[in-house]
Enzyme design. Structure first.
Site, PDB file in Angstrom:
ATOM      1  N   HIS A  83      -3.120  41.073   3.479  1.00  0.00           N
ATOM      2  CA  HIS A  83      -3.242  40.460   4.039  1.00  0.00           C
ATOM      3  C   HIS A  83      -1.539  40.333   5.782  1.00  0.00           C
ATOM      4  O   HIS A  83      -0.735  40.461   4.958  1.00  0.00           O
ATOM      5  CB  HIS A  83      -2.707  38.960   3.129  1.00  0.00           C
ATOM      6  CG  HIS A  83      -3.538  37.288   4.361  1.00  0.00           C
ATOM      7  ND1 HIS A  83      -4.753  37.094   4.278  1.00  0.00           N
ATOM      8  CD2 HIS A  83      -2.405  36.675   4.570  1.00  0.00           C
ATOM      9  CE1 HIS A  83      -4.164  36.058   4.365  1.00  0.00           C
ATOM     10  NE2 HIS A  83      -2.676  35.803   4.928  1.00  0.00           N
ATOM     11  N   ASP A 162      -8.344  25.801  -1.320  1.00  0.00           N
ATOM     12  CA  ASP A 162      -7.731  26.670  -0.488  1.00  0.00           C
ATOM     13  C   ASP A 162      -8.303  26.307   1.024  1.00  0.00           C
ATOM     14  O   ASP A 162      -8.187  26.069   1.859  1.00  0.00           O
ATOM     15  CB  ASP A 162      -7.515  27.759  -0.757  1.00  0.00           C
ATOM     16  CG  ASP A 162      -6.535  28.694   0.672  1.00  0.00           C
ATOM     17  OD1 ASP A 162      -5.428  28.459   0.790  1.00  0.00           O
ATOM     18  OD2 ASP A 162      -7.233  29.587   1.121  1.00  0.00           O
ATOM     19  N   ARG A 169      -4.602  22.323   7.269  1.00  0.00           N
ATOM     20  CA  ARG A 169      -3.056  22.339   7.903  1.00  0.00           C
ATOM     21  C   ARG A 169      -2.915  23.019   8.930  1.00  0.00           C
ATOM     22  O   ARG A 169      -1.562  22.850   9.638  1.00  0.00           O
ATOM     23  CB  ARG A 169      -2.751  23.351   6.552  1.00  0.00           C
ATOM     24  CG  ARG A 169      -2.008  23.637   5.476  1.00  0.00           C
ATOM     25  CD  ARG A 169      -1.605  24.813   4.410  1.00  0.00           C
ATOM     26  NE  ARG A 169      -0.790  25.980   5.328  1.00  0.00           N
ATOM     27  CZ  ARG A 169      -0.928  26.394   5.115  1.00  0.00           C
ATOM     28  NH1 ARG A 169      -2.237  27.637   4.128  1.00  0.00           N
ATOM     29  NH2 ARG A 169       0.324  27.754   5.792  1.00  0.00           N
ATOM     30  N   SER A 184      -1.980  29.826  -0.570  1.00  0.00           N
ATOM     31  CA  SER A 184      -3.418  30.165   0.078  1.00  0.00           C
ATOM     32  C   SER A 184      -3.110  31.487   0.037  1.00  0.00           C
ATOM     33  O   SER A 184      -4.859  31.765  -0.180  1.00  0.00           O
ATOM     34  CB  SER A 184      -3.045  29.942   1.989  1.00  0.00           C
ATOM     35  OG  SER A 184      -4.061  29.672   2.533  1.00  0.00           O
ATOM     36  N   LYS A 188      -6.972  32.608  -2.681  1.00  0.00           N
ATOM     37  CA  LYS A 188      -8.120  33.565  -2.215  1.00  0.00           C
ATOM     38  C   LYS A 188      -8.003  35.550  -2.362  1.00  0.00           C
ATOM     39  O   LYS A 188      -8.938  35.369  -2.721  1.00  0.00           O
ATOM     40  CB  LYS A 188      -8.216  33.990  -0.321  1.00  0.00           C
ATOM     41  CG  LYS A 188      -8.024  32.671  -0.230  1.00  0.00           C
ATOM     42  CD  LYS A 188      -9.098  32.303   1.427  1.00  0.00           C
ATOM     43  CE  LYS A 188      -7.882  33.523   2.166  1.00  0.00           C
ATOM     44  NZ  LYS A 188      -6.209  31.668   2.482  1.00  0.00           N
TER      45      LYS A 188
END
Length: 428
Positions: A83, A162, A169, A184, A188
């Site tokens: 990520h 989320d 957001r 967040s 996931k």
């Protein structure tokens, strides 16, 4: 408990108990806590922060709001993912997922859409005709079994809390929050039943983390919360004071990612994208024991890029997710922005560049905005480059009727000075 009382408690800088955090997230999912109340919660967290204990509880609550991806699909095959906190031109995920799949690991990537000035991986992939990111659990499992990688959106069954909070957001100015970013990402990734995760934390003018101290703080938060949840996590910090690579946009970034997957001859800007991708992949391959060390991992990854096997996996993933890859994607007509003096590139105004792209339709101003995949910007210079008057410094790709509207602003985004400027390192 009363939602308003909990919002006031966090507004005043006080820590929430675990049961209070769970109450907010469960209520958000079942309708007892409204979107506007969760937006107020996000703002209070953004302003006042959260402790590591609160962040871990928020992460678990969002994870438990949905289901886990089935593990039996992978069997004994290691499951890994990456990520990034994102930035201009960050197309690494498009390269990384098929590259790792070509190296005998599974990559069940649950990704996101554009957030603030940052382009979204899903938006980029959806520039490919027919590409679907909303696969069912059964369909995504079939793709993982067949290809070794998928990139999908978080469904209503994967961390749904989320998914909804992420969208709020984006349009309420609450992106830049270490606890919210941490929860967040990890909610996931934990749902994907991974063996290892690597994080690319960006720092600089085009990143959510503007300073190295903030980037390190986010890295610590992700590593600590991930470890507490049983997910081995490594973090790499990379520079985002200038766009990554040359292409910024959706279709234009897919084209650049494919150029790297095809190991086409490239300039240093594209070599930087390849180097960052390989470093992230190598960290994962060594962590799960597929490679003996970083040198072994780097060699394996280089072969997968150079022999075409990574590109084959990309094409297979696109086809398995409904896409039709017939070659380079169409991009809007381009018009060059030229330097007005001789000198050296001292600064790139990433906020101006990113805002221009959003205004053109390459990003979202508010929830529900559509994306124009054809618009984009191609950088022709990097910080430290020597330029001459009249030399193209960037190229604006948009519909001809709108080009004049943005050319002058983009010219101001490239600051040129008479004195030499050192190039910026990719890894601070």
């Amino acid at each position: 408990m009363l939602t308003a009382n909990l919002l006031a408690k966090k507004r005043d800088g006080n820590a929430l108990r675990d049961d209070e955090i769970r109450f907010l997230i469960e209520g958000f999912c079942d309708g007892r806590v409204a979107d506007y109340q969760m937006s107020a919660f996000a703002m209070a967290v953004c302003v006042n922060g959260m402790s590591e204990r609160e962040t871990a509880t928020l992460t678990r609550a969002m994870l438990q709001s949905g289901d886990l991806l089935p593990r039996e699909v992978s069997g004994q095959t290691p499951r890994v993912d990456k990520h990034s906190t994102g930035g201009l031109g960050d197309k690494v995920s498009l390269i990384l997922a098929p590259l790792l799949a070509a190296c005998d690991v599974h990559v069940p990537m649950v990704s996101g859409r554009g957030l603030g000035l940052t382009g979204g991986t899903l938006d980029k992939l959806e520039a490919i005709p027919g590409f679907r990111t909303d696969l069912s659990e059964q369909a995504s499992a079939a793709v993982l079994r067949q290809v070794g990688a998928f990139i999908i959106s978080a469904s209503e069954r994967i961390a749904p809390a989320d998914r909804r909070l992420y969208a709020l957001r984006d349009v309420t100015g609450t992106v830049e929050s270490i606890p919210l970013i941490t929860s967040s990402i990890l909610s996931k990734k934990l749902a994907a039943n991974l063996d290892a995760l690597v994080m690319d934390v960006k720092v600089g003018g085009a990143a959510f983390m503007k300073t190295l101290d903030d980037a390190r703080a986010l890295a610590r938060s992700i590593e600590n919360v991930g470890r507490a949840a049983g997910l081995p996590t490594r973090v790499l910090i990379s520079d985002m004071d200038q766009p990554l690579g040359k292409a910024i946009g959706n279709a234009i970034e897919v084209n650049e990612a494919v150029a790297i997957l095809e190991s086409q001859p490239s300039d240093p800007a594209l070599q930087g994208v390849r180097e960052l991708t390989v470093r992230l992949c190598a960290s994962l391959l060594t962590r799960v024991g597929v490679a003996t060390d970083l040198d072994d991992a780097t060699q394996r990854l280089g072969r997968a890029l150079d022999d075409g096997s990574a590109m084959e996996r990309f094409q297979a993933m696109v086809a398995a997710q409904g896409g039709r890859w017939t070659g380079e994607l169409d991009v809007a007509p381009g018009r060059a922005v030229q330097a007005e003096q001789d000198g050296y590139v001292r600064h790139l105004d990433c906020q101006r560049i990113g805002s221009t792209l959003v205004s053109l339709g390459g990003g979202r101003r508010k929830l529900g905005d559509s994306i124009d995949p054809a618009v984009g910007i191609r950088m022709q210079v990097r910080i430290g480059d020597r330029v001459e008057r009249g030399q193209p410094v960037l190229e604006l790709h948009c519909h001809a009727s709108r080009q004049n509207e943005y050319l002058e602003g983009l010219r101001k985004a490239v600051e040129i000075t008479e004195d030499p400027v050192p190039p910026r390192p990719l890894f601070p």
